[in-house]
Design a protein around this motif. Structure first.
Motif, PDB file in Angstrom:
ATOM      1  N   PRO A   1       0.967  -1.299  -0.019  1.00  0.00           N
ATOM      2  CA  PRO A   1       0.023   0.014  -0.075  1.00  0.00           C
ATOM      3  C   PRO A   1       1.058   1.297  -0.129  1.00  0.00           C
ATOM      4  CG  PRO A   1       0.166  -0.921   2.227  1.00  0.00           C
ATOM      5  CD  PRO A   1       0.557  -2.024   1.154  1.00  0.00           C
ATOM      6  N   VAL A   2       0.530   2.334  -0.674  1.00  0.00           N
ATOM      7  CA  VAL A   2       1.164   3.645  -0.688  1.00  0.00           C
ATOM      8  C   VAL A   2       1.325   4.189   0.624  1.00  0.00           C
ATOM      9  CG1 VAL A   2       0.895   6.139  -1.354  1.00  0.00           C
ATOM     10  CG2 VAL A   2       0.001   4.092  -2.823  1.00  0.00           C
ATOM     11  N   THR A   3       0.607   3.908   1.568  1.00  0.00           N
ATOM     12  CA  THR A   3       0.793   4.461   3.143  1.00  0.00           C
ATOM     13  C   THR A   3       1.884   3.603   3.750  1.00  0.00           C
ATOM     14  OG1 THR A   3      -0.809   2.736   3.947  1.00  0.00           O
ATOM     15  CG2 THR A   3      -1.836   4.679   3.538  1.00  0.00           C
ATOM     16  N   ALA A   4       2.237   2.654   3.106  1.00  0.00           N
ATOM     17  CA  ALA A   4       3.469   1.776   3.822  1.00  0.00           C
ATOM     18  C   ALA A   4       4.702   2.182   2.974  1.00  0.00           C
ATOM     19  CB  ALA A   4       3.405   0.496   3.862  1.00  0.00           C
ATOM     20  N   THR A   5       4.572   2.224   1.512  1.00  0.00           N
ATOM     21  CA  THR A   5       5.637   2.750   0.946  1.00  0.00           C
ATOM     22  C   THR A   5       6.346   4.075   0.884  1.00  0.00           C
ATOM     23  OG1 THR A   5       4.744   1.043  -0.703  1.00  0.00           O
ATOM     24  CG2 THR A   5       6.492   2.580  -1.499  1.00  0.00           C
ATOM     25  N   LEU A   6       5.239   5.007   0.913  1.00  0.00           N
ATOM     26  CA  LEU A   6       5.916   6.591   0.886  1.00  0.00           C
ATOM     27  C   LEU A   6       6.694   6.837   2.275  1.00  0.00           C
ATOM     28  CD1 LEU A   6       2.931   8.379  -1.027  1.00  0.00           C
ATOM     29  CD2 LEU A   6       5.135   7.777  -1.599  1.00  0.00           C
ATOM     30  N   PRO A   7       6.130   6.356   3.275  1.00  0.00           N
ATOM     31  CA  PRO A   7       6.869   6.677   4.446  1.00  0.00           C
ATOM     32  C   PRO A   7       8.417   6.014   4.463  1.00  0.00           C
ATOM     33  CG  PRO A   7       4.695   5.875   5.170  1.00  0.00           C
ATOM     34  CD  PRO A   7       4.813   6.033   3.737  1.00  0.00           C
ATOM     35  N   GLN A   8       8.435   5.070   3.788  1.00  0.00           N
ATOM     36  CA  GLN A   8       9.716   4.299   3.770  1.00  0.00           C
ATOM     37  C   GLN A   8      10.686   4.938   2.777  1.00  0.00           C
ATOM     38  OE1 GLN A   8       9.619   0.379   1.858  1.00  0.00           O
ATOM     39  NE2 GLN A   8      10.974  -0.112   3.365  1.00  0.00           N
ATOM     40  N   ILE A   9      10.032   5.568   1.828  1.00  0.00           N
ATOM     41  CA  ILE A   9      10.902   6.059   0.893  1.00  0.00           C
ATOM     42  C   ILE A   9      11.166   7.526   1.421  1.00  0.00           C
ATOM     43  CG2 ILE A   9      10.961   7.288  -1.513  1.00  0.00           C
ATOM     44  CD1 ILE A   9       9.296   4.792  -2.390  1.00  0.00           C
ATOM     45  N   GLY A  10      10.133   8.276   1.790  1.00  0.00           N
ATOM     46  CA  GLY A  10      10.375   9.396   2.418  1.00  0.00           C
ATOM     47  C   GLY A  10      11.395   9.554   3.537  1.00  0.00           C
ATOM     48  N   SER A  11      11.284   8.492   4.486  1.00  0.00           N
ATOM     49  CA  SER A  11      12.478   8.673   5.625  1.00  0.00           C
ATOM     50  C   SER A  11      13.810   8.417   5.007  1.00  0.00           C
ATOM     51  CB  SER A  11      12.172   7.572   6.398  1.00  0.00           C
ATOM     52  OG  SER A  11      12.181   6.184   6.023  1.00  0.00           O
ATOM     53  N   ARG A  12      14.146   7.623   3.942  1.00  0.00           N
ATOM     54  CA  ARG A  12      15.188   7.417   3.394  1.00  0.00           C
ATOM     55  C   ARG A  12      15.892   8.895   2.728  1.00  0.00           C
ATOM     56  NH1 ARG A  12      15.041   1.444   0.891  1.00  0.00           N
ATOM     57  NH2 ARG A  12      14.681   0.527   2.713  1.00  0.00           N
ATOM     58  N   LEU A  13      14.933   9.710   2.137  1.00  0.00           N
ATOM     59  CA  LEU A  13      15.126  10.817   1.296  1.00  0.00           C
ATOM     60  C   LEU A  13      15.649  11.828   2.431  1.00  0.00           C
ATOM     61  CD1 LEU A  13      12.668  10.851  -1.427  1.00  0.00           C
ATOM     62  CD2 LEU A  13      15.068  10.638  -1.807  1.00  0.00           C
ATOM     63  N   PHE A  14      14.707  11.927   3.424  1.00  0.00           N
ATOM     64  CA  PHE A  14      14.725  12.910   4.621  1.00  0.00           C
ATOM     65  C   PHE A  14      16.153  12.602   5.340  1.00  0.00           C
ATOM     66  CE2 PHE A  14      14.342  14.005   9.174  1.00  0.00           C
ATOM     67  CZ  PHE A  14      14.055  15.470   8.996  1.00  0.00           C
ATOM     68  N   LEU A  15      16.416  11.325   5.246  1.00  0.00           N
ATOM     69  CA  LEU A  15      17.791  10.893   6.355  1.00  0.00           C
ATOM     70  C   LEU A  15      18.969  11.225   5.223  1.00  0.00           C
ATOM     71  CD1 LEU A  15      19.076   9.691   8.740  1.00  0.00           C
ATOM     72  CD2 LEU A  15      18.973   7.474   7.498  1.00  0.00           C
ATOM     73  N   THR A  16      19.025  11.130   3.912  1.00  0.00           N
ATOM     74  CA  THR A  16      19.952  11.384   3.307  1.00  0.00           C
ATOM     75  C   THR A  16      20.279  12.838   2.835  1.00  0.00           C
ATOM     76  OG1 THR A  16      18.953  10.578   1.325  1.00  0.00           O
ATOM     77  CG2 THR A  16      20.366   9.092   2.291  1.00  0.00           C
ATOM     78  N   TRP A  17      19.019  13.230   2.368  1.00  0.00           N
ATOM     79  CA  TRP A  17      19.480  14.782   2.186  1.00  0.00           C
ATOM     80  C   TRP A  17      18.977  15.780   3.298  1.00  0.00           C
ATOM     81  CZ3 TRP A  17      15.929  13.906  -2.957  1.00  0.00           C
ATOM     82  CH2 TRP A  17      17.021  13.407  -3.851  1.00  0.00           C
ATOM     83  N   GLY A  18      17.779  15.478   3.938  1.00  0.00           N
ATOM     84  CA  GLY A  18      17.612  16.325   4.950  1.00  0.00           C
ATOM     85  C   GLY A  18      18.558  16.623   6.048  1.00  0.00           C
ATOM     86  N   ILE A  19      19.095  15.436   6.633  1.00  0.00           N
ATOM     87  CA  ILE A  19      20.113  15.351   7.521  1.00  0.00           C
ATOM     88  C   ILE A  19      21.648  15.222   7.127  1.00  0.00           C
ATOM     89  CG2 ILE A  19      20.481  14.386   9.801  1.00  0.00           C
ATOM     90  CD1 ILE A  19      17.472  13.567  10.017  1.00  0.00           C
ATOM     91  N   LEU A  20      21.862  14.157   6.526  1.00  0.00           N
ATOM     92  CA  LEU A  20      23.157  14.141   6.291  1.00  0.00           C
ATOM     93  C   LEU A  20      23.953  14.966   5.232  1.00  0.00           C
ATOM     94  CD1 LEU A  20      23.044   9.899   5.866  1.00  0.00           C
ATOM     95  CD2 LEU A  20      23.652  11.551   7.954  1.00  0.00           C
TER      96      LEU A  20
END
Length: 76
Positions: free
Chosen positions: A8-27
């Motif tokens: 489901p999109v509700t499971a996939t989007l947070p997974q992808i979003g968290s990786r993007l946030f971690l790599t771009w937003g923080i690191l």
């Protein structure tokens, strides 16, 4: 969203979003981390994981099956 995977999109989007946030937003916000070997290995390992994952789903959806070696890589 595109129907490539059954998750489901509700499971996939947070997974992808968290990786993007971690790599771009923080690191990438901290210049000292940009050339660190652990950040590089993190991005490479996530990339390999996603290539295996979506190759498996893509072949399974288009051909109806996935090669046994790809199934093995997915389960490892």
């Amino acid at each position: 969203i595109l129907g490539l995977v059954r998750s489901p999109v509700t499971a996939t989007l947070p997974q992808i979003g968290s990786r993007l946030f971690l790599t771009w937003g923080i690191l990438w916000s901290f210049p000292e981390t940009q050339s660190h070997i652990l950040v590089t290995s993190l991005v490479i390992s996530w990339s390999i994981t996603e290539i295996i994952r979506y190759s498996f789903f893509g072949l399974k959806e288009t051909l109806g099956f996935a090669p046994s070696w790809l199934l093995w890589l997915r389960l490892v």
